[in-house]
Design a protein around this motif. Structure first.
Motif, PDB file in Angstrom:
ATOM      1  N   ALA A   1       0.829  -1.205   0.000  1.00 15.00           N
ATOM      2  CA  ALA A   1       0.000   0.000   0.000  1.00 15.00           C
ATOM      3  C   ALA A   1       0.863   1.253   0.000  1.00 15.00           C
ATOM      4  O   ALA A   1       0.580   2.212  -0.728  1.00 15.00           O
ATOM      5  CB  ALA A   1      -0.939  -0.009   1.210  1.00 15.00           C
ATOM      6  N   LEU A   2       1.920   1.264   0.794  1.00 14.55           N
ATOM      7  CA  LEU A   2       2.833   2.418   0.823  1.00 14.55           C
ATOM      8  C   LEU A   2       3.478   2.641  -0.538  1.00 14.55           C
ATOM      9  O   LEU A   2       3.564   3.780  -1.017  1.00 14.55           O
ATOM     10  CB  LEU A   2       3.919   2.215   1.884  1.00 14.55           C
ATOM     11  N   LEU A   3       3.940   1.568  -1.154  1.00 15.86           N
ATOM     12  CA  LEU A   3       4.588   1.691  -2.464  1.00 15.86           C
ATOM     13  C   LEU A   3       3.607   2.157  -3.534  1.00 15.86           C
ATOM     14  O   LEU A   3       3.971   2.942  -4.413  1.00 15.86           O
ATOM     15  CB  LEU A   3       5.258   0.373  -2.852  1.00 15.86           C
ATOM     16  N   ALA A   4       2.362   1.694  -3.455  1.00 14.45           N
ATOM     17  CA  ALA A   4       1.347   2.149  -4.415  1.00 14.45           C
ATOM     18  C   ALA A   4       1.062   3.640  -4.222  1.00 14.45           C
ATOM     19  O   ALA A   4       0.967   4.391  -5.203  1.00 14.45           O
ATOM     20  CB  ALA A   4       0.071   1.335  -4.241  1.00 14.45           C
ATOM     21  N   LEU A   5       0.948   4.084  -2.970  1.00 13.62           N
ATOM     22  CA  LEU A   5       0.728   5.506  -2.701  1.00 13.62           C
ATOM     23  C   LEU A   5       1.912   6.343  -3.161  1.00 13.62           C
ATOM     24  O   LEU A   5       1.736   7.411  -3.748  1.00 13.62           O
ATOM     25  CB  LEU A   5       0.472   5.726  -1.208  1.00 13.62           C
ATOM     26  N   ARG A   6       3.108   5.855  -2.900  1.00 17.03           N
ATOM     27  CA  ARG A   6       4.325   6.563  -3.343  1.00 17.03           C
ATOM     28  C   ARG A   6       4.291   6.772  -4.854  1.00 17.03           C
ATOM     29  O   ARG A   6       4.515   7.874  -5.355  1.00 17.03           O
ATOM     30  CB  ARG A   6       5.553   5.739  -2.948  1.00 17.03           C
ATOM     31  N   THR A   7       4.023   5.694  -5.584  1.00 19.34           N
ATOM     32  CA  THR A   7       3.982   5.767  -7.046  1.00 19.34           C
ATOM     33  C   THR A   7       2.906   6.744  -7.507  1.00 19.34           C
ATOM     34  O   THR A   7       3.148   7.569  -8.389  1.00 19.34           O
ATOM     35  CB  THR A   7       3.734   4.370  -7.636  1.00 19.34           C
TER      36      THR A   7
ATOM     37  N   LEU B   1       4.684  19.201   0.382  1.00 22.60           N
ATOM     38  CA  LEU B   1       3.395  18.803  -0.183  1.00 22.60           C
ATOM     39  C   LEU B   1       2.692  17.739   0.660  1.00 22.60           C
ATOM     40  O   LEU B   1       1.521  17.881   1.001  1.00 22.60           O
ATOM     41  CB  LEU B   1       3.581  18.285  -1.616  1.00 22.60           C
ATOM     42  N   ALA B   2       3.401  16.661   0.988  1.00 24.78           N
ATOM     43  CA  ALA B   2       2.744  15.541   1.659  1.00 24.78           C
ATOM     44  C   ALA B   2       3.772  14.650   2.340  1.00 24.78           C
ATOM     45  O   ALA B   2       4.966  14.751   2.087  1.00 24.78           O
ATOM     46  CB  ALA B   2       1.937  14.722   0.647  1.00 24.78           C
ATOM     47  N   PHE B   3       3.260  13.761   3.195  1.00 22.32           N
ATOM     48  CA  PHE B   3       4.113  12.743   3.807  1.00 22.32           C
ATOM     49  C   PHE B   3       3.301  11.472   3.981  1.00 22.32           C
ATOM     50  O   PHE B   3       2.060  11.486   3.976  1.00 22.32           O
ATOM     51  CB  PHE B   3       4.694  13.208   5.150  1.00 22.32           C
ATOM     52  N   LEU B   4       4.005  10.358   4.152  1.00 22.60           N
ATOM     53  CA  LEU B   4       3.401   9.067   4.455  1.00 22.60           C
ATOM     54  C   LEU B   4       3.948   8.598   5.794  1.00 22.60           C
ATOM     55  O   LEU B   4       5.156   8.593   6.005  1.00 22.60           O
ATOM     56  CB  LEU B   4       3.737   8.034   3.375  1.00 22.60           C
ATOM     57  N   TRP B   5       3.051   8.198   6.675  1.00 18.78           N
ATOM     58  CA  TRP B   5       3.446   7.776   8.010  1.00 18.78           C
ATOM     59  C   TRP B   5       2.594   6.585   8.411  1.00 18.78           C
ATOM     60  O   TRP B   5       1.381   6.577   8.154  1.00 18.78           O
ATOM     61  CB  TRP B   5       3.242   8.950   8.971  1.00 18.78           C
ATOM     62  N   VAL B   6       3.209   5.588   9.009  1.00 18.87           N
ATOM     63  CA  VAL B   6       2.465   4.423   9.477  1.00 18.87           C
ATOM     64  C   VAL B   6       2.195   4.597  10.964  1.00 18.87           C
ATOM     65  O   VAL B   6       3.111   4.810  11.758  1.00 18.87           O
ATOM     66  CB  VAL B   6       3.249   3.113   9.209  1.00 18.87           C
ATOM     67  N   LYS B   7       0.917   4.543  11.305  1.00 11.33           N
ATOM     68  CA  LYS B   7       0.494   4.651  12.701  1.00 11.33           C
ATOM     69  C   LYS B   7      -0.357   3.432  13.009  1.00 11.33           C
ATOM     70  O   LYS B   7      -1.418   3.252  12.407  1.00 11.33           O
ATOM     71  CB  LYS B   7      -0.298   5.924  12.931  1.00 11.33           C
TER      72      LYS B   7
ATOM     73  N   LYS C   1      12.443  11.108   9.533  1.00 13.62           N
ATOM     74  CA  LYS C   1      12.562   9.655   9.320  1.00 13.62           C
ATOM     75  C   LYS C   1      11.372   9.036   8.594  1.00 13.62           C
ATOM     76  O   LYS C   1      11.146   7.838   8.675  1.00 13.62           O
ATOM     77  CB  LYS C   1      12.814   8.935  10.643  1.00 13.62           C
ATOM     78  N   ILE C   2      10.611   9.858   7.876  1.00 11.89           N
ATOM     79  CA  ILE C   2       9.503   9.350   7.069  1.00 11.89           C
ATOM     80  C   ILE C   2       9.565   9.983   5.680  1.00 11.89           C
ATOM     81  O   ILE C   2      10.171  11.044   5.509  1.00 11.89           O
ATOM     82  CB  ILE C   2       8.131   9.610   7.722  1.00 11.89           C
ATOM     83  N   PRO C   3       8.936   9.360   4.681  1.00 13.04           N
ATOM     84  CA  PRO C   3       8.940   9.923   3.331  1.00 13.04           C
ATOM     85  C   PRO C   3       8.134  11.230   3.254  1.00 13.04           C
ATOM     86  O   PRO C   3       6.987  11.286   3.712  1.00 13.04           O
ATOM     87  CB  PRO C   3       8.284   8.844   2.478  1.00 13.04           C
ATOM     88  N   PHE C   4       8.757  12.241   2.715  1.00 13.75           N
ATOM     89  CA  PHE C   4       8.114  13.523   2.450  1.00 13.75           C
ATOM     90  C   PHE C   4       8.134  13.763   0.952  1.00 13.75           C
ATOM     91  O   PHE C   4       9.082  13.383   0.276  1.00 13.75           O
ATOM     92  CB  PHE C   4       8.871  14.666   3.144  1.00 13.75           C
ATOM     93  N   PHE C   5       7.110  14.422   0.476  1.00 12.57           N
ATOM     94  CA  PHE C   5       7.013  14.760  -0.939  1.00 12.57           C
ATOM     95  C   PHE C   5       6.962  16.271  -1.055  1.00 12.57           C
ATOM     96  O   PHE C   5       6.314  16.945  -0.256  1.00 12.57           O
ATOM     97  CB  PHE C   5       5.765  14.124  -1.555  1.00 12.57           C
ATOM     98  N   TYR C   6       7.665  16.768  -2.051  1.00  6.88           N
ATOM     99  CA  TYR C   6       7.774  18.208  -2.262  1.00  6.88           C
ATOM    100  C   TYR C   6       7.292  18.545  -3.665  1.00  6.88           C
ATOM    101  O   TYR C   6       7.562  17.805  -4.608  1.00  6.88           O
ATOM    102  CB  TYR C   6       9.237  18.660  -2.134  1.00  6.88           C
ATOM    103  N   TYR C   7       6.596  19.658  -3.770  1.00  7.94           N
ATOM    104  CA  TYR C   7       6.269  20.211  -5.071  1.00  7.94           C
ATOM    105  C   TYR C   7       7.179  21.416  -5.239  1.00  7.94           C
ATOM    106  O   TYR C   7       7.011  22.419  -4.537  1.00  7.94           O
ATOM    107  CB  TYR C   7       4.795  20.633  -5.159  1.00  7.94           C
TER     108      TYR C   7
END
Length: 115
Positions: free
Chosen positions: A18-24, A51-57, A40-46
């Motif tokens: 799911a994380l990899l699909a969201l990343r793509t 722009l966004a980040f993905l975090w597992v909680k 220590k988590i993936p951040f996305f920049y425009y």
């Protein structure tokens, strides 16, 4: 320092897939989006904007859509955020994700034109 690949591969399925699909999906939303690691988590920049980040909680994924503090009219120096909780065992609400990313990118494009 952790890399984005290390972050994603440390999880078991279904989180990892799911994380990899969201990343793509996020990276293909606009060619100006790039990925990095922050807190220590993936951040996305425009471009230069957060722009966004993905975090597992627990067993869910949190997709945070960030409104960079530089857009705040009150000069508060605090990012605004909208959080989307994603269950990796369910289908994604891709329409919601797409709408939120597109809305934030449009704000950044407008801000870039005005600068």
């Amino acid at each position: 320092m952790i890399t984005t690949d290390q972050y994603y591969t440390k999880f078991e399925e279904p989180l990892k897939g799911a994380l990899l699909a969201l990343r793509t999906y996020i990276l293909h939303t606009d060619p100006a989006i790039r990925e990095g690691v922050r807190y220590k988590i993936p951040f996305f920049y425009y471009k230069e904007w957060r722009l966004a980040f993905l975090w597992v909680k627990k067993k869910n994924i949190i997709l945070g859509i960030i409104s960079d503090y530089r857009l705040c009219p009150d000069g508060s120096k605090k990012d605004g955020m909208r959080m989307i909780t994603i269950d990796p065992n369910e289908d994604f609400e891709i329409e919601i994700i797409s709408r939120e990313l597109d809305k934030q990118i449009a704000l950044y494009k407008e801000a870039s034109i005005q600068s």
